[in-house]
Design a protein around this motif. Structure first.
Motif: not given
Length: 148
Positions: A127-139
């Motif tokens: 998920a850290l690689a596949r979530l579609g936006n940088a904010g989702d990945r950061a949180f």
């Protein structure tokens, strides 16, 4: 000041404020995401816009149910970020004020009711690689490094 994550503000572009709430839904080393098929296929943290007069936590429960079919239990607020983007579903440019909560998936109730969405469990590292936006990945990264 709430930090901006993602693409830069386009000079001269007008953005309408769109407050929203989103959930990091962890269970072991998996996260419950929503996969939105259109307009661009992507994995997202479940959540969305807060309707006029709606309380944020009520909106979070509604949005997660619509996009995943799951009931949740909200643990705590993780933080917020601003994201400037075009929203093709609404044909508008938005300053999305995204508030992120850590929550626990309790149980599935029904299939997602929002068209084009499906509930997908992903390993957190994927998920850290596949979530579609940088904010989702950061949180998600932040939540993985905090006590649950």
């Amino acid at each position: 000041m709430i930090r901006r994550i993602g693409e830069a503000v386009k000079p001269g572009q007008r953005y309408g404020l769109r407050p929203g709430v989103y959930a990091v839904l962890l269970q072991g080393d998996q996260i419950l995401t929503t996969f939105q098929a259109n307009p661009v296929p992507e994995y997202q943290l479940p959540g969305g816009g807060i309707d006029r007069g709606e309380q944020p936590i009520a909106a979070l429960h509604r949005e997660v149910m619509e996009e995943t079919g799951w009931r949740i239990s909200v643990t705590r607020r993780l933080g917020a970020f601003r994201r400037f983007c075009y929203m093709p579903d609404y044909d508008r440019w938005a300053e999305k004020l995204c508030t992120i909560y850590l929550a626990r998936p309790v149980r599935p109730i029904c299939p997602p009711t929002e068209a084009g969405h499906s509930a997908v469990w992903l390993p957190t590292d994927e998920a850290l690689a596949r979530l579609g936006n940088a904010g989702d990945r950061a949180f998600l990264a932040q939540a993985l490094h905090q006590p649950r």
